[in-house]
Structure formats: C-alpha cells, structure tokens
Design a protein around this motif. Structure first.
Motif, mmCIF file in Angstrom:
data_model
loop_
_atom_site.group_PDB
_atom_site.id
_atom_site.type_symbol
_atom_site.label_atom_id
_atom_site.label_comp_id
_atom_site.label_asym_id
_atom_site.label_seq_id
_atom_site.Cartn_x
_atom_site.Cartn_y
_atom_site.Cartn_z
ATOM 1 N N SER A 102 -21.167 -3.767 24.054
ATOM 2 C CA SER A 102 -21.280 -4.865 25.006
ATOM 3 C C SER A 102 -22.220 -4.491 26.152
ATOM 4 C CB SER A 102 -19.902 -5.218 25.581
ATOM 5 O OG SER A 102 -20.017 -6.076 26.701
ATOM 6 N N PRO A 103 -23.132 -5.397 26.531
ATOM 7 C CA PRO A 103 -24.030 -5.119 27.671
ATOM 8 C C PRO A 103 -23.257 -4.827 28.955
ATOM 9 C CG PRO A 103 -24.776 -7.040 26.454
ATOM 10 C CD PRO A 103 -23.422 -6.682 25.910
ATOM 11 N N ASN A 107 -23.842 1.919 31.067
ATOM 12 C CA ASN A 107 -23.650 2.813 32.213
ATOM 13 C C ASN A 107 -22.242 2.714 32.796
ATOM 14 O OD1 ASN A 107 -26.432 3.638 32.137
ATOM 15 N ND2 ASN A 107 -26.939 1.676 33.120
ATOM 16 N N VAL A 108 -21.265 2.477 31.928
ATOM 17 C CA VAL A 108 -19.878 2.391 32.392
ATOM 18 C C VAL A 108 -19.419 3.741 32.933
ATOM 19 C CG1 VAL A 108 -18.805 3.013 30.183
ATOM 20 C CG2 VAL A 108 -17.599 1.499 31.771
ATOM 21 N N PRO A 134 -19.218 10.106 18.602
ATOM 22 C CA PRO A 134 -18.522 9.580 19.785
ATOM 23 C C PRO A 134 -19.382 8.550 20.517
ATOM 24 C CG PRO A 134 -18.406 11.979 19.728
ATOM 25 C CD PRO A 134 -19.399 11.569 18.681
ATOM 26 N N PRO A 135 -18.773 7.544 21.132
ATOM 27 C CA PRO A 135 -19.543 6.593 21.944
ATOM 28 C C PRO A 135 -20.323 7.324 23.036
ATOM 29 C CG PRO A 135 -17.320 5.784 21.590
ATOM 30 C CD PRO A 135 -17.346 7.193 21.070
ATOM 31 N N VAL A 136 -21.428 6.728 23.464
ATOM 32 C CA VAL A 136 -22.334 7.373 24.418
ATOM 33 C C VAL A 136 -21.630 7.919 25.663
ATOM 34 C CG1 VAL A 136 -24.301 6.974 25.963
ATOM 35 C CG2 VAL A 136 -24.357 6.116 23.616
ATOM 36 N N PRO A 137 -20.692 7.195 26.290
ATOM 37 C CA PRO A 137 -20.070 7.735 27.508
ATOM 38 C C PRO A 137 -19.325 9.049 27.296
ATOM 39 C CG PRO A 137 -19.657 5.386 27.341
ATOM 40 C CD PRO A 137 -20.244 5.812 26.027
ATOM 41 N N PHE A 138 -18.993 9.371 26.046
ATOM 42 C CA PHE A 138 -18.256 10.604 25.760
ATOM 43 C C PHE A 138 -19.166 11.730 25.289
ATOM 44 C CE2 PHE A 138 -15.359 7.082 25.326
ATOM 45 C CZ PHE A 138 -14.239 7.520 26.009
ATOM 46 N N GLN A 139 -20.469 11.471 25.212
ATOM 47 C CA GLN A 139 -21.421 12.493 24.788
ATOM 48 C C GLN A 139 -21.962 13.202 26.030
ATOM 49 O OE1 GLN A 139 -24.407 10.823 22.165
ATOM 50 N NE2 GLN A 139 -22.890 9.617 21.045
ATOM 51 N N MET A 140 -21.493 14.413 26.258
ATOM 52 C CA MET A 140 -21.813 15.128 27.490
ATOM 53 C C MET A 140 -22.688 16.354 27.283
ATOM 54 S SD MET A 140 -18.038 14.926 29.221
ATOM 55 C CE MET A 140 -17.052 13.445 29.024
ATOM 56 N N ARG A 228 -1.932 -7.403 36.899
ATOM 57 C CA ARG A 228 -2.234 -7.066 35.518
ATOM 58 C C ARG A 228 -2.408 -8.339 34.674
ATOM 59 N NH1 ARG A 228 2.114 -3.859 31.653
ATOM 60 N NH2 ARG A 228 1.476 -4.725 29.663
ATOM 61 N N ASN A 229 -3.380 -8.261 33.777
ATOM 62 C CA ASN A 229 -3.605 -9.357 32.844
ATOM 63 C C ASN A 229 -3.973 -8.751 31.493
ATOM 64 O OD1 ASN A 229 -3.996 -11.813 31.671
ATOM 65 N ND2 ASN A 229 -5.974 -12.222 32.616
ATOM 66 N N ILE A 230 -3.305 -9.156 30.442
ATOM 67 C CA ILE A 230 -3.557 -8.608 29.109
ATOM 68 C C ILE A 230 -4.753 -9.320 28.463
ATOM 69 C CG2 ILE A 230 -2.522 -8.122 26.851
ATOM 70 C CD1 ILE A 230 -1.261 -6.609 29.132
ATOM 71 N N ASN A 231 -5.322 -8.693 27.466
ATOM 72 C CA ASN A 231 -6.416 -9.232 26.666
ATOM 73 C C ASN A 231 -7.756 -9.202 27.412
ATOM 74 O OD1 ASN A 231 -4.714 -9.780 24.483
ATOM 75 N ND2 ASN A 231 -4.168 -11.770 25.317
ATOM 76 N N LEU A 232 -8.329 -8.026 27.476
ATOM 77 C CA LEU A 232 -9.666 -7.847 28.000
ATOM 78 C C LEU A 232 -10.667 -8.228 26.928
ATOM 79 C CD1 LEU A 232 -11.638 -6.671 30.142
ATOM 80 C CD2 LEU A 232 -11.341 -4.474 29.019
ATOM 81 N N ASP A 233 -11.565 -9.159 27.219
ATOM 82 C CA ASP A 233 -12.583 -9.588 26.248
ATOM 83 C C ASP A 233 -13.741 -8.613 26.222
ATOM 84 O OD1 ASP A 233 -11.139 -11.846 25.569
ATOM 85 O OD2 ASP A 233 -11.975 -12.995 27.263
#
Length: 233
Positions: A102-103, A107-108, A134-140, A228-233
């Motif tokens: 997701s765009p 840079n999350v 691994p997703p980019v944020p986890f590649q260190m 709190r709100n469930i279901n993050l899109d």
C-alpha cells in the motif's frame, strides 16, 4: 523529539508466538539435540531440555508466530486495528506482508514494546525460515543505526539505561492506562493455543496490547488516549 514524528506514519504492532510443536515428543531427534545445545547454558543444572521446552516460544528457531496485530492512527484520533492470525504461519506472514504494498505504508515507522530485541527480528527470521523475503521495513542489513527509524517504547523509557527492563503492563500502570492483562498474560499463550485451542482469545489479547502500546506512546508525547476501532483497511 518524538512529538515531531507524524503519528499517521507509525505502524504499532505486537506478535504472539508459541513453540513450534505442542510437545517435546513431537520434535525429531535432531531437533531435540539442537534444542539441548541451544539452551544448555540457559537452564539450571536440574532442569532438562525437555522441561525447558515450554520456553521455545521465545526463540525464532524453535517457535512460530500465531498472531500479528497492527494498528494505525486515523485523523479522528482513533486507532484502527487489524489482526493476522492462524495455524498456517506461512500464510499468515504472506497476508501480513501484502499490507506493505500500500502507498500509505511507504516509509512506515514500526513501533513495538521491546520490538528491537523481539518483535522485529522475530518477524524477519520467521519470513526467512518460511522461504519468504521479509517486507522492506524489516530489512536492516547494511543500514546504520540512525538510518533505521523504528521505535521501541521500552528503549524510549530507558533513557540510555541499558540495565533496565520494563514491561508494557507496568508502563500502562504508571501512565494511568487501562491494563491489557485483564484476561491472560504471555506465559499462558502456549497452553491456550495447544491445550485449550482458543486462538481467538489470544488474538483479543494481542489487540489489547497494541492499543495499550499506542497509548503508552501517546502518553510519552503528553497526548490524550486513543479510542479503538477494528478493521484497518
């Protein structure tokens, strides 16, 4: 200053892990020997490798992830939460990894409690073990410490004191945040998963931890608590 970090760029997360097998007898002879070697210096002299196996859920080489919960803050000060859970760890990781297409998540900034020592490396290791990048944020690899923007609330609380450990539950208490430990705690997750077979109870627990994590971070910024709100899109 953490007050300058855009809140909508932060991905709050928590994982729940269990031993890879439900009992010592389910391990192969090779796995039993490797576990014995891995834990030899961690066990007391009178504790056998088999008796120590209930600790396998904290080691990525011998455990597995059964739930990843994430949360992101919306403009209306609401924390939207989504959980990825199941018995098939590879499928869980694949579904979790898809969110980084997701765009919005370019840079999350990842945020977890003790995330740098546990959640972040655990997730990356389990991806590799399952044959997935691994997703980019986890590649260190190859990055300098100041090039990794991840936030660890336990590290923030230390203020440079590396001798101290503080639980999320304790921080919630000192900041006046409702405790997430109103049903179970981490030591009970394995038995609830393998014996009671109640995965949803674990998911609910993980979601409460993510809300608490986000609110601890908010308190560190001297801000009000989130809803709190469930279901993050």
């Amino acid at each position: 200053m953490i007050q300058h970090i855009p809140l909508e760029k932060i991905l709050f997360l928590d994982i729940e892990t269990v031993p890879g097998s439900g009992s010592w007898d389910e391990l192969s002879e090779a796995e039993q020997k490797l576990w014995d070697k891995k834990t030899r210096f961690q066990r007391k002299e009178d504790v056998t490798a088999e008796e120590f196996y209930d600790r396998a859920g904290i080691m990525a080489e011998f455990g597995k992830i059964i739930c990843i919960t994430i949360g992101m803050v919306e403009k209306n000060e609401t924390l939207k939460i989504k959980s990825f859970s199941g018995h098939d760890e590879k499928k869980l990781l694949q579904e979790f990894g898809e969110i980084f297409n997701s765009p919005r998540l370019n840079n999350v900034i990842l945020c977890a409690h003790n995330g740098k020592e546990f959640d972040f490396p655990w997730i990356a290791r389990r991806y590799l073990i399952n044959g997935i990048q691994p997703p980019v944020p986890f590649q260190m690899f190859g990055k300098k410490p100041w090039e990794i923007p991840h936030i660890d609330t336990m590290e923030l609380w230390k203020f440079g004191d590396y001798k101290s450990f503080v639980s999320l539950e304790l921080l919630a208490h000192v900041f006046g945040i409702p405790t997430p430990k109103d049903d179970i705690d981490g030591s009970m997750v394995s038995s609830i998963y393998y014996i009671e077979k109640d995965l949803q109870r674990i998911v609910d627990y993980c979601e409460k931890d993510v809300l608490t994590l986000a609110n601890v971070f908010r308190r560190m910024r001297q801000e009000d608590l989130l809803k709190r709100n469930i279901n993050l899109d």
